[in-house]
Design a protein around this motif. Structure first.
Motif, PDB file in Angstrom:
ATOM      1  N   LEU A 258      -3.658  -3.808  -5.467  1.00  0.00           N
ATOM      2  CA  LEU A 258      -4.557  -3.046  -6.332  1.00  0.00           C
ATOM      3  C   LEU A 258      -5.945  -2.923  -5.725  1.00  0.00           C
ATOM      4  O   LEU A 258      -6.565  -1.852  -5.749  1.00  0.00           O
ATOM      5  N   ILE A 259      -6.444  -4.067  -5.179  1.00  0.00           N
ATOM      6  CA  ILE A 259      -7.790  -4.064  -4.595  1.00  0.00           C
ATOM      7  C   ILE A 259      -7.862  -3.050  -3.450  1.00  0.00           C
ATOM      8  O   ILE A 259      -8.746  -2.195  -3.396  1.00  0.00           O
ATOM      9  N   ILE A 260      -6.873  -3.127  -2.565  1.00  0.00           N
ATOM     10  CA  ILE A 260      -6.863  -2.219  -1.426  1.00  0.00           C
ATOM     11  C   ILE A 260      -6.790  -0.769  -1.895  1.00  0.00           C
ATOM     12  O   ILE A 260      -7.538   0.099  -1.452  1.00  0.00           O
ATOM     13  N   LYS A 261      -5.917  -0.556  -2.872  1.00  0.00           N
ATOM     14  CA  LYS A 261      -5.732   0.793  -3.380  1.00  0.00           C
ATOM     15  C   LYS A 261      -7.024   1.332  -3.992  1.00  0.00           C
ATOM     16  O   LYS A 261      -7.420   2.478  -3.744  1.00  0.00           O
ATOM     17  N   THR A 262      -7.727   0.456  -4.777  1.00  0.00           N
ATOM     18  CA  THR A 262      -8.960   0.882  -5.424  1.00  0.00           C
ATOM     19  C   THR A 262     -10.030   1.188  -4.373  1.00  0.00           C
ATOM     20  O   THR A 262     -10.767   2.176  -4.480  1.00  0.00           O
ATOM     21  N   LEU A 263     -10.116   0.335  -3.352  1.00  0.00           N
ATOM     22  CA  LEU A 263     -11.117   0.548  -2.301  1.00  0.00           C
ATOM     23  C   LEU A 263     -10.859   1.872  -1.582  1.00  0.00           C
ATOM     24  O   LEU A 263     -11.779   2.622  -1.266  1.00  0.00           O
ATOM     25  N   MET A 264      -9.616   2.187  -1.360  1.00  0.00           N
ATOM     26  CA  MET A 264      -9.285   3.377  -0.589  1.00  0.00           C
ATOM     27  C   MET A 264      -9.349   4.658  -1.419  1.00  0.00           C
ATOM     28  O   MET A 264      -9.868   5.664  -0.972  1.00  0.00           O
ATOM     29  N   TYR A 265      -8.808   4.586  -2.637  1.00  0.00           N
ATOM     30  CA  TYR A 265      -8.705   5.823  -3.409  1.00  0.00           C
ATOM     31  C   TYR A 265      -9.586   5.852  -4.651  1.00  0.00           C
ATOM     32  O   TYR A 265      -9.527   6.790  -5.425  1.00  0.00           O
ATOM     33  N   GLY A 266     -10.392   4.812  -4.902  1.00  0.00           N
ATOM     34  CA  GLY A 266     -11.206   4.761  -6.122  1.00  0.00           C
ATOM     35  C   GLY A 266     -10.361   4.293  -7.303  1.00  0.00           C
ATOM     36  O   GLY A 266      -9.139   4.211  -7.194  1.00  0.00           O
ATOM     37  N   SER A 267     -11.051   3.992  -8.434  1.00  0.00           N
ATOM     38  CA  SER A 267     -10.297   3.435  -9.559  1.00  0.00           C
ATOM     39  C   SER A 267      -9.606   4.529 -10.350  1.00  0.00           C
ATOM     40  O   SER A 267     -10.088   5.659 -10.433  1.00  0.00           O
TER      41      SER A 267
END
Ligand code: UDP
Ligand code: MG
Length: 320
Positions: A258-267
């Motif tokens: 989730l963290i990686i995904k949020t960093l890459m694509y925003g929340s």
């Protein structure tokens, strides 16, 4: 094991729990005492009848029987303590060389005792009677009983034989050991298996209840199964460490993802669903875990109180 050098007959103690069995008492006594007189003069019978707080005329009927038959001991408990406690009370009062526990609704055919005696003479110390079929039970009872025995025997240290009830013969040495066990919550099937000794199983055909109805409903049987498992296994307690570790592992991996995904694509707000699922799932698992802990703490609490298993109001004996 019979002492053939003396002509003294061997005393056979029958331990019989009675809970609202007024209409079965007379026939039960008749069939039990018919066992020895003619067919087995080498044996005499003592009947330990435990009145487990019956609310019908069971007690007066038992007392009447104690006048009519020899060597009857009626143990009147101060209230209904349950079948397991009633059996313990009976086992604490036996004098015989051999002891039989048997249901008093005549579902356990007393005539099987003769076959048990022969096996005892051959040197067996515990003779179990196993019901040959569960045809009289409906499908759900049958499959839940099977499931119980399978689960119990996988996770418990002591294996209990399937479909063996409380109809059994034991040498007095076995009973002496049983009587030494201190636990106050008594799951007899498990305790019987725990003490060991040289055991053999025979089969019997369950008969329909002579009169009255069974005292155990589905909910009580479920509790009884839980009792059995928590008495003889701590696996339900241990398994939570593994489940917890597994779920934590998953959650940790998921969190990193989730963290990686949020960093890459925003929340993304739509994540609400997955959060709810995770929270509820973990919450559920924790509650189950606490429930299991509670079950064992409850047991510990009960044992620590160290109350007697049963209380006797009065004993009545035949005058002989
Ligand atoms: N029993 C007892 N105390 C109880 C319930 C039952 O002593 O609280 C006795 C009952 O009198 C009978 C035996 O235990 O002799 C088996 O009971 P039941 O027939 O109700 O059980 P099931 O045959 O359905 O297992
Ligand atoms: Mg019965």
């Amino acid at each position: 094991m019979t002492d053939s050098s003396t002509s003294h007959p061997t005393l056979l103690s029958i331990v019989a729990p009675f809970y609202n069995e007024q209409d079965n008492v007379a026939q039960f006594f008749e069939r039990i005492y018919a066992l020895v007189d003619q067919k087995n003069p080498k044996y005499i019978i003592e009947l330990i009848a435990v009145n487990d707080g019956s609310s019908d005329a069971t007690l007066p009927t038992l007392i009447e029987m104690s006048d009519r038959y020899p060597r009857v001991c009626v143990i009147d408990l101060s209230r209904n303590f349950g079948k397991e406690a009633a059996l313990s009370a009976g086992l604490n009062h036996v004098n015989g060389q051999i002891v039989v526990t048997i249901d008093t609704d005549l579902q356990h055919p007393p005539e099987k005792i003769l076959e048990m005696i022969r096996l005892w003479e051959d040197g067996y110390e515990v003779i179990l009677a196993k019901r040959s079929s569960r045809d009289t039970d409906h499908f759900i009872q049958r499959s839940s009983a099977n499931a119980f025995y399978r689960l119990h025997n996988i996770i418990s240290d002591i294996e209990i034989p399937a479909d063996v009830g409380d109809f059994r013969m034991m040498d007095i040495s076995v009973v002496t050991e049983l009587n030494r066990l201190q636990e106050s919550r008594r799951f007899m099937k498990g305790l019987f298996a725990w003490v060991g000794f040289k055991t053999i199983t025979i089969e019997y055909e369950v008969e329909p209840r002579l009169s009255g109805k069974s005292s155990f409903n589905t909910w009580q049987l479920w509790n009884f199964a839980l009792e059995g498992i928590t008495s003889f296994s701590s696996a339900p307690l241990r398994v939570w460490s593994y489940i917890g570790a597994l779920i934590s592992g998953f959650s940790f991996t998921y969190a990193i993802y989730l963290i990686i995904k949020t960093l890459m694509y925003g929340s993304d707000a739509p994540g609400f669903a997955s959060i709810m699922v995770t929270v509820l799932f973990i919450g559920g698992v924790q509650l189950i875990g606490i429930g299991v802990l509670g079950e064992y703490i409850g047991r510990t609490y009960n044992e620590v109180k160290n109350r007697p298993v049963y209380i006797v109001r009065r004993l009545y004996r035949s005058n002989d």
